[in-house]
Design an enzyme around this catalytic site. Structure first.
Site, short mmCIF file in Angstrom:
data_model
loop_
_atom_site.label_atom_id
_atom_site.label_comp_id
_atom_site.label_asym_id
_atom_site.label_seq_id
_atom_site.Cartn_x
_atom_site.Cartn_y
_atom_site.Cartn_z
CB SER A 129 1.05 -2.10 13.08
OG SER A 129 1.53 -3.55 12.54
CG ASP A 186 0.20 -2.51 5.02
OD1 ASP A 186 0.99 -3.32 5.39
OD2 ASP A 186 -0.11 -1.95 6.14
CG HIS A 313 2.90 -2.03 7.94
ND1 HIS A 313 1.50 -2.10 8.28
CD2 HIS A 313 3.36 -2.03 9.23
CE1 HIS A 313 1.28 -2.16 9.45
NE2 HIS A 313 2.32 -2.47 10.13
#
Lengths: 598, 577
Positions: A129, A186, A313
């Site tokens: 991330s 995602d 995610h």
């Protein structure tokens, strides 16, 4: 088929899952800037050292002013991240850059890093991330420092840099060191293709509360998918228009009314299709198209996809656990393979975009092939020039002055060659500007050498032509920033300087004559003032240095040349300081008298 | 290389690389961004506030951000429902004369649109003055007839902005009818227009004949974004646009009263922009261009049968697209450098000829050396290049053409002065007479005309500097040698025993005029001293002429006679007479 991800990206498969694990752990450990872990590879017992970075879901760490937090990066530690022609410097997300700068001090000092370097262990920078961008920038930082090539692995990372950023990476041959894993839906890897907005904040807020309080499931936001993906889709369509060779000039007009995200993917992408298959893509244009098209809405309703775009995610660990080591990996480079496209669920329109992306790469390779033939022509013209120069030397005048006089047939033929060569290099220059040649064109040894040869041999003739027609009266001196000096020479000089890691402007030996001419003119105008004195000394210093390293030919020292005449006319108080030059002129004259080949 | 009257056809290699159509992507780029929904919202917001005026259009200006201005032309509800009570007749419009091109020598505009535009004229010229000064983005928009007036206003604005454009304008119309008989295919202005047309909206194609056999004088310009419930596609090929508009109109005819809700259409398209569609990717496309076009035409409601039925030919579109792809910035630059090279080669030829005491005009005319033949080839390239440049300027609307050519008129003039004498030489060598009327190419005439429109009369200073530089000058009047040739012919006619008295008289008049002309050129330092080279045609003429005067008109005197007899010409070009 038949290859594993590790094979395709040049890293052992055993590293990937532990690295992903560490990346997720580091992301959720805000108290530490990074975590380190040594991973032993079973079959050869070597070790890989993984550094993974912490993340932040605060909007200020993702966006900023100006829009998209656009920040030019090509300074100091990131000097390579620029275009060597007119494309300008690479742009990165300034908030990511700031977070990287907070980390780099401690990272450079980390004892694990020193140890890994000493023991020649492979270093991997990993990020999940918002830890991804830091891993990317850290890898670049060490690539610039020429430490043994580190690797970069990211999982669900947002985009960091623009088109020039990717171009520079590929030019430097670094692109293959970066591998980015992306889940089919995602939202985070796509989020930077859309300007920051309330939707952005909703998404980040959601993840923030999710990561902060691991056990409680916060309520997912809704209604963001259309906005974020709409903007992203607009970017993808714009790029597709360019790939498809859109000739409609409205494209640029319309674009000037829309602020598109500057960010584009770079490096190798590994798409996780969700059914155990992995798709590896290196062509950056194809990556962008897949990024958008595989996340398009299909049969399922928007709310469902929206939820998936958030859930995925957090699904990297389980997804990778399933498909690593399995051989269900497909590389898309070499053209879209139909079976894989069905895994990704792409539409026929997406297929056209991928074909266009592939064709664009093919065209660049073809252009390079065509240029190889073309460069032979350049060689032929340069050879003519070299002969011309040699002949002019025999007449003790030097080709610079001979060309300036334009009395002989040879001078005329040299002028035609000059124009011929200008045409060829200008065409190269334009093609580079349009990205119509491979990214590493300006890094190729033979091209830099040929360009440098051209610049040193022919630019003096452009200067001679310029001062012969007193063009300085219309345009100012030959060398002023962005002035009359043809851009092709600026670019070619830059290639060399970049390659030798020199400062911009340090290899200006082909401008020697322009300095001399302009100085002559300025002396008449201003007299021997302080500034002129300094410039004279500079010209003398340059001359000695350049003759010394053979980047400037000693025919400038011929008795009848503009330089020697000018230098002799300098007031006597100058001479004592520069007897070195007197000596050089003397030596030259002797050599010519003896008829020795220079 | 074939050399026919000094022109070499500039061949374009057929490019066999796969070709793509960006019809779908361009449309998606527009609808997925927030460009149009924004204006559209404003369009209808204002429209709702309108009370039922009789058919009229009102402009509203507002600034949503400091950097952006939007002008909306709001039609009264009357106007939207019955767009054009007067029908589709076109009237000549002097107001839009600036749109004249070679293709469209007189501009006609749809009567209704023009009437509305002219009724607002005073207001709009004030608005124009105000907008031309503003920097930043400018969006001009309107629905139905409002869009027609928006288009006219944009053209009006572009014409006055062309020279110093501060702001970027774009005109976006929604369901607007065609407005005139002019096209903008060759103009940069074409790129400033974006027209949205729903496949349920009959208004845009209202004035087009429904049958294929009839033709129309209406021409679309700009990019058309056609949309349906399923998606959208952009086209800028005028023929295709006409056909699509006509078909849509004929299909929905009768449903004229139903107002198309573009707001709803766009909301739907935005969703469609990130929608895969029902089908998944199959095999690779072997012909991506036609595959893309067919797919997109189908999206907007034109399936294969309909295409066939209305004679819409994808192959031809592909061929056209191919012929366009060849020209790139890089090839332009290469061509420009080639042109410079050919000019350098000609300059050298000129210098060599001068050394041969003959002048390049006469060297080329006699064509005795190998290099004279090579020169024919350089000329061919140069002529082809400049004929194209001149033609390009002619295809553009007048004001735009003028600013387009200022960039190169200087080099065009040098070219004309250098190369036209060679064309004249070839013309007379091949036995032609009266070059000015029988042999002069149109592009030379235009280059000269444009030069003269821009040129200022020489001042005293300039005359002095010309005197300095005359030896390096090219003869200014590129037709000089044609006059010399005619003078030679006149001399021959005078000496010819068979000439009638009238012929003699006119020949003599011609010679007197020629003498005056030459002297004027000399006094202005407008001719190159090369004309006085021993073996030049001019000196040959002088020999004949002097001979004639000496034997027949012993007492004739003129300034030229004095100038030449006193051998003053030997000083010409040596800094001072």
């Amino acid at each position: 088929m038949g290859e594993t991800v590790g094979n395709l990206i040049g890293l052992n498969d055993e590293v990937i899952h532990p690295a992903a694990n560490l990346a997720v752990e580091a992301h959720n450990s805000p108290s530490k800037q990074f975590l380190v872990k040594k991973i032993k590879i079973r079959h050869d017992l070597s070790s890989v050292v993984v550094f993974a970075f912490s993340g932040s879901m605060l909007p200020k760490d993702w966006s900023g002013q100006p829009t998209f937090a656009k920040t030019e990066i090509a300074t100091g530690e990131f000097r390579s991240l620029t275009s060597l022609n007119d494309g300008g410097d690479a742009v990165v997300n300034g908030s990511f850059l700031r977070r990287f700068k907070d980390v780099i001090g401690n990272l450079s000092k980390a004892k694990e890093l020193k140890e890994a370097t000493e023991k020649k262990r492979q270093v991997v920078f990993a990020g999940y991330s918002s830890g991804g961008p830091i891993a990317i920038l850290a890898t670049l930082y060490f690539l610039e420092k020429q430490t043994p090539s580190p690797r970069c692995l990211t999982f669900g990372s947002p985009l960091v840099g623009d088109r020039i950023f990717g171009h520079a990476l590929r030019r430097e041959g670094w692109s293959d060191y970066f591998t980015h894993f992306v889940m089919k839906y995602d939202i985070i890897p796509r989020i930077m293709l859309s300007p920051s907005s309330t939707e952005h904040e909703q998404i980040l807020d959601y993840f923030k509360s999710k990561f902060d309080r691991k056990n409680i499931n916060p309520a997912p936001p809704s209604g963001f998918y259309l906005t974020v993906m709409g903007n992203a889709s607009s970017v993808a369509s714009y790029e597709a228009c360019r790939l498809m060779g859109c000739r409609n000039p409205s494209l640029d007009i319309i674009k000037s009314f829309i602020e598109l995200s500057p960010y584009r993917p770079s490096g190798t992408y590994v798409f996780c299709t969700g059914n155990g298959n992995l798709v590896v893509v290196k062509n950056p244009n194809a990556v962008l198209q897949i990024l958008i098209h595989c996340a398009e809405l299909g049969e399922s309703n928007t709310a469902e996809v929206e939820k998936r775009s958030l859930d995925e995610h957090s699904a990297y660990l389980s997804e990778l656990k399933d498909c690593l080591g399995m051989q269900a990996v497909v590389s898309l480079d070499g053209g879209p393979a139909t079976a894989t496209l069905n895994d990704l669920g792409l539409s026929p329109q997406a297929m056209l975009c991928l074909q266009a992306a592939e064709e664009f790469e093919n065209r660049r390779s073809r252009n390079l092939e065509n240029f190889r033939k073309y460069l032979e022509k350049v060689e032929v013209e340069l050879e003519k020039m070299r002969k011309y120069k040699e002949n002019a030397q025999i007449s003790r005048l030097g080709y610079y002055d001979s060309f300036k006089l334009q009395n002989e047939d040879d001078d005329f033929h040299a002028n035609v060659s000059r124009l011929e060569l200008a045409g060829m290099w200008d065409e190269i220059k334009e093609m580079l500007k349009e990205f119509e040649l491979p990214d590493d064109f300006e890094k190729k040894r033979e091209i830099i050498d040929l360009g440098t040869k051209y610049r040193r041999l022919v630019e003096p003739l452009d200067i001679a032509n310029f001062y012969r027609h007193s063009k300085d009266k219309e345009t100012g001196a030959y060398v002023i920033g962005g002035g009359p000096r043809p851009k092709r020479y600026r670019f070619i000089q830059r290639w060399l300087e970049h390659d030798e890691k020199e400062e911009f402007g340090s290899r200006s030996e082909s401008l020697f004559w322009a300095d001399v001419e302009q100085l002559g003119i300025d002396i008449k105008k201003k007299g021997y003032v302080q500034e002129i004195e300094e410039r004279i000394q500079q010209v003398e210093r340059n001359l000695i240095a350049w003759i010394g390293d053979r980047s400037l030919d000693d025919d400038v020292l011929l008795e009848n040349s503009t330089f020697v005449k000018w230098w002799r006319d300098l007031p006597p108080q100058h001479k004592p300081k520069s007897d070195r030059i007197e000596k050089l002129i003397g030596e030259m004259s002797e050599r010519v008298t003896q008829g020795t080949k220079i | 290389m074939v050399y026919v009257r000094g022109r070499i056809k500039r061949g374009r290699r057929m490019n066999q690389d796969p070709l793509f159509s960006s019809a779908g992507e361009l449309a998606n780029f527009v609808v997925a961004s927030n460009l149009i929904d924004y204006d559209l919202a404003k369009n209808f917001e204002f429209q709702r506030c309108q009370t039922a005026f009789p058919c009229s259009v009102q402009p509203m200006v507002y600034h949503p951000t400091p950097n952006r201005t939007i002008v909306v032309f709001i039609p009264s509800p009357d106007c939207t429902q019955y767009p054009l009570p007067e029908g589709g007749d076109l009237v000549p419009s002097p107001e839009f004369k600036f749109l004249c091109t070679k293709e469209c020598p007189s501009v006609s505009i749809n009567r209704a649109a023009l009437t509305l535009f002219l009724s607002l004229h005073d207001h709009l010229s004030g608005l124009k003055a105000q907008l031309t000064e503003r920097e930043g983005q400018l969006i001009i928009t309107g629905h139905s007839l409002g869009g027609s007036v928006a288009s006219l206003f944009t053209l009006y604005l572009l014409d006055s902005m062309d020279k110093k454009r501060k702001c970027r304008p774009i005109c976006i119309t929604f369901g607007s009818p065609l407005i005139g008989n002019f096209g903008l295919q060759h103009s940069q202005w074409n790129s400033f227009f974006l027209h949205l047309v729903s496949n349920k909206d009959p208004v845009p194609g209202l004035f087009l004949p429904s049958s294929h056999s009839q033709t129309t004088v209406y021409k679309p310009f700009g990019t058309y974004l056609f949309c349906s419930e399923l998606g959208c596609a952009c086209f800028d090929n005028p023929d295709l646009i006409l056909k699509l508009l006509a078909v849509i109109s004929s299909e929905v005819a009768g449903g004229l009263l139903q107002v198309v809700d573009y707001g709803e259409i766009l909301r739907n398209l935005k969703n469609k922009a990130i929608w895969k569609g029902p089908q998944l990717a199959g095999e690779r496309f072997t012909e991506p261009f036609s595959a893309g076009i067919i797919m997109k035409l189908e999206t907007i409601g034109f399936d294969q049968t309909k295409l066939l039925q209305h004679n819409i030919d994808i192959r031809r579109m592909e061929a056209e697209a191919r012929s366009l792809t060849k020209k790139t910035k890089a090839s332009d630059i290469k061509e420009l450098n080639d042109i410079k090279k050919y000019m350098a080669l000609l300059e050298w030829y000129k210098k060599k000829s001068k050394d041969a005491k003959k002048g390049y005009y006469d060297c080329f005319k006699s064509g005795e050396f190998r290099r004279d033949i090579a020169v024919g080839e350089f000329m061919g390239h140069l002529n082809a290049y400049w004929e194209d440049m001149v033609a390009e300027a002619q295809w553009k609307p007048q004001t735009e053409g003028a600013s387009f050519r200022t960039g190169w008129l200087f080099s065009g003039t040098t070219y004309r002065r250098m190369v036209e004498p060679l064309d004249i030489a070839a013309f007379y060598r091949d036995g032609g007479t009266d070059y000015i009327n029988n042999g002069r190419s149109q592009h030379y005439k235009l280059l000269q005309q444009w030069y003269e429109e821009d040129a200022k009369p020489p001042s005293r200073d300039q005359l002095d500097s010309r005197k300095e530089k005359v030896s390096a000058l090219l003869t200014e009047d590129s037709c000089f040698w044609a006059y010399v040739e005619e003078a030679i012919l006149s001399c021959e006619s005078l000496k010819n025993a068979n000439s009638s008295p009238e012929q003699r008289e006119s020949s003599w008049d011609n010679l007197v005029m020629f003498g005056e002309y030459v002297m004027e050129q000399i006094e202005n330092y407008a001719v190159s001293p090369e004309i006085f080279l021993e073996e030049s045609s001019f000196m040959k003429w002088w020999g004949e002429y002097e001979d004639y005067i000496d034997t027949n008109r012993n007492f004739y005197s003129s300034r030229l006679v004095n100038f030449t007899k006193r051998s003053s010409y030997k000083q010409y070009g040596r800094r001072a007479i």
